[in-house]
Design a protein around this motif. Structure first.
Motif, PDB file in Angstrom:
ATOM      1  N   HIS A  23      38.059  41.928  35.148  1.00 49.96           N
ATOM      2  CA  HIS A  23      37.385  42.947  35.966  1.00 49.96           C
ATOM      3  C   HIS A  23      36.859  42.335  37.271  1.00 49.96           C
ATOM      4  O   HIS A  23      36.035  41.416  37.239  1.00 49.96           O
TER       5      HIS A  23
ATOM      6  N   TYR B 292      39.688  43.436  29.093  1.00 46.23           N
ATOM      7  CA  TYR B 292      39.644  43.515  30.556  1.00 46.23           C
ATOM      8  C   TYR B 292      38.417  42.786  31.135  1.00 46.23           C
ATOM      9  O   TYR B 292      38.340  42.569  32.345  1.00 46.23           O
TER      10      TYR B 292
ATOM     11  N   VAL C 291      28.653  43.330  34.395  1.00 46.00           N
ATOM     12  CA  VAL C 291      28.342  44.734  34.683  1.00 46.00           C
ATOM     13  C   VAL C 291      28.868  45.651  33.567  1.00 46.00           C
ATOM     14  O   VAL C 291      28.247  46.658  33.232  1.00 46.00           O
ATOM     15  N   LEU C 292      29.998  45.272  33.004  1.00 48.20           N
ATOM     16  CA  LEU C 292      30.557  46.085  31.912  1.00 48.20           C
ATOM     17  C   LEU C 292      29.706  45.935  30.655  1.00 48.20           C
ATOM     18  O   LEU C 292      29.401  46.918  29.973  1.00 48.20           O
TER      19      LEU C 292
ATOM     20  N   HIS D 109      34.662  52.864  42.905  1.00 45.64           N
ATOM     21  CA  HIS D 109      35.991  52.423  42.489  1.00 45.64           C
ATOM     22  C   HIS D 109      37.122  53.125  43.237  1.00 45.64           C
ATOM     23  O   HIS D 109      37.031  54.317  43.543  1.00 45.64           O
ATOM     24  N   SER D 110      38.181  52.379  43.484  1.00 47.37           N
ATOM     25  CA  SER D 110      39.347  52.916  44.185  1.00 47.37           C
ATOM     26  C   SER D 110      40.196  53.782  43.251  1.00 47.37           C
ATOM     27  O   SER D 110      39.961  53.799  42.029  1.00 47.37           O
TER      28      SER D 110
ATOM     29  N   GLU E 262      26.779  54.088  37.048  1.00 46.08           N
ATOM     30  CA  GLU E 262      27.064  52.726  37.534  1.00 46.08           C
ATOM     31  C   GLU E 262      28.507  52.628  38.021  1.00 46.08           C
ATOM     32  O   GLU E 262      28.781  51.992  39.038  1.00 46.08           O
TER      33      GLU E 262
HETATM   34  C1  HEM Z   1      37.879  50.646  32.428  1.00 49.68           C
HETATM   35  C2  HEM Z   1      36.884  50.623  33.295  1.00 49.68           C
HETATM   36  C3  HEM Z   1      36.934  49.940  34.645  1.00 49.68           C
HETATM   37  C4  HEM Z   1      37.990  49.531  35.384  1.00 49.68           C
HETATM   38  C5  HEM Z   1      39.470  49.657  35.042  1.00 49.68           C
HETATM   39  C6  HEM Z   1      37.470  48.926  36.596  1.00 49.68           C
HETATM   40  C7  HEM Z   1      38.238  48.406  37.597  1.00 49.68           C
HETATM   41  C8  HEM Z   1      37.764  47.846  38.768  1.00 49.68           C
HETATM   42  C9  HEM Z   1      38.577  47.414  39.866  1.00 49.68           C
HETATM   43  C10 HEM Z   1      40.097  47.477  39.934  1.00 49.68           C
HETATM   44  C11 HEM Z   1      37.761  46.934  40.819  1.00 49.68           C
HETATM   45  C12 HEM Z   1      38.156  46.377  42.195  1.00 49.68           C
HETATM   46  C13 HEM Z   1      37.769  47.353  43.280  1.00 49.68           C
HETATM   47  C14 HEM Z   1      38.515  48.677  43.202  1.00 49.68           C
HETATM   48  O1  HEM Z   1      39.763  48.673  43.151  1.00 49.68           O
HETATM   49  O2  HEM Z   1      37.834  49.709  43.161  1.00 49.68           O
HETATM   50  C15 HEM Z   1      36.405  47.055  40.281  1.00 49.68           C
HETATM   51  C16 HEM Z   1      35.277  46.638  40.926  1.00 49.68           C
HETATM   52  C17 HEM Z   1      34.010  46.802  40.454  1.00 49.68           C
HETATM   53  N1  HEM Z   1      33.648  47.468  39.330  1.00 49.68           N
HETATM   54 FE1  HEM Z   1      34.876  48.189  37.951  1.00 49.68          FE
HETATM   55  N2  HEM Z   1      36.120  48.975  36.565  1.00 49.68           N
HETATM   56  C18 HEM Z   1      35.742  49.586  35.401  1.00 49.68           C
HETATM   57  C19 HEM Z   1      34.480  49.882  34.979  1.00 49.68           C
HETATM   58  C20 HEM Z   1      33.351  49.548  35.675  1.00 49.68           C
HETATM   59  C21 HEM Z   1      32.010  49.906  35.269  1.00 49.68           C
HETATM   60  C22 HEM Z   1      31.634  50.716  34.030  1.00 49.68           C
HETATM   61  C23 HEM Z   1      31.172  49.382  36.214  1.00 49.68           C
HETATM   62  C24 HEM Z   1      29.696  49.430  36.282  1.00 49.68           C
HETATM   63  C25 HEM Z   1      28.909  49.337  35.249  1.00 49.68           C
HETATM   64  C26 HEM Z   1      31.994  48.698  37.202  1.00 49.68           C
HETATM   65  C27 HEM Z   1      31.513  48.033  38.283  1.00 49.68           C
HETATM   66  C28 HEM Z   1      32.280  47.445  39.247  1.00 49.68           C
HETATM   67  C29 HEM Z   1      31.736  46.725  40.356  1.00 49.68           C
HETATM   68  C30 HEM Z   1      30.263  46.445  40.622  1.00 49.68           C
HETATM   69  C31 HEM Z   1      32.825  46.301  41.115  1.00 49.68           C
HETATM   70  C32 HEM Z   1      32.786  45.428  42.300  1.00 49.68           C
HETATM   71  C33 HEM Z   1      32.819  46.144  43.577  1.00 49.68           C
HETATM   72  C34 HEM Z   1      32.866  45.151  44.701  1.00 49.68           C
HETATM   73  O3  HEM Z   1      32.515  44.009  44.506  1.00 49.68           O
HETATM   74  O4  HEM Z   1      33.277  45.588  45.759  1.00 49.68           O
HETATM   75  N3  HEM Z   1      33.318  48.818  36.838  1.00 49.68           N
HETATM   76  N4  HEM Z   1      36.449  47.627  39.043  1.00 49.68           N
END
Ligand code: HEM
Length: 135
Positions: free
Chosen positions: A40, A36, A46-47, A64-65, A58
């Protein structure tokens, strides 16, 4: 039907910390996000930054939505083993007798092992009484 959840220690999870093999820990659950990383929306970096430690804060901070949380389930591989035995620091073995002079040692041993001579005397007395009665 009950499902078996695989348990991993943090130590084990932390071994998967490269772009080719990347696990993250969020809320006590472990996700293999290797496939992924490139998809992402928040970026791969970030991951990769949270591999080997708890990334819950974090993850929450990113806000997250609901859809994102649903999507996570596709990458779920197990849970953090919370019963993991912590490493016990080596203890310094200390024996009280080490710092004692001979007299104190003798008293300490007498106090500790008083039951042995008392039992010996008791058994001898019983044997003597039984022997005397037989005559
Ligand atoms: C399996 C784990 C994860 C999945 C499936 C995932 C999925 C997503 C998705 C779908 C988005 C788009 C915005 C939303 O729908 O909320 C997003 C944005 C983001 N995620 Fe993750 N995420 C994961 C783990 C993480 C982790 C562990 C972090 C931090 C260390 C992280 C940091 C972020 C950030 C910074 C954004 C961007 C927000 C933005 O620019 O508005 N995510 N993630």
């Amino acid at each position: 039907m009950p499902t078996l959840t695989k348990l991993y220690s943090m130590k084990e999870a932390a071994l998967h910390n490269t772009p080719d093999d990347c696990w993250i820990v969020v809320d006590g659950k472990i996700y293999d996000v290797t496939k992924y990383l490139e998809d992402h929306p928040g970026g791969a970096d970030v991951l990769l930054e949270v591999t080997g430690k708890d990334g819950t804060e974090e993850f929450e901070d990113a806000g997250h939505s609901k859809d994102a949380k649903k999507l996570m389930q596709d990458y779920f591989i197990g849970e953090l083993d919370l019963d993991e035995t912590p490493e016990i620091p080596e203890m310094e073995v200390f024996r009280k007798e080490q710092d004692m002079d001979f007299g104190s040692k003798l008293v300490a041993y007498a106090v500790q092992y008083w039951a042995i001579p008392v039992a010996a005397v008791g058994i001898s007395a019983v044997v003597a009484i039984l022997y005397a009665r037989r005559k």
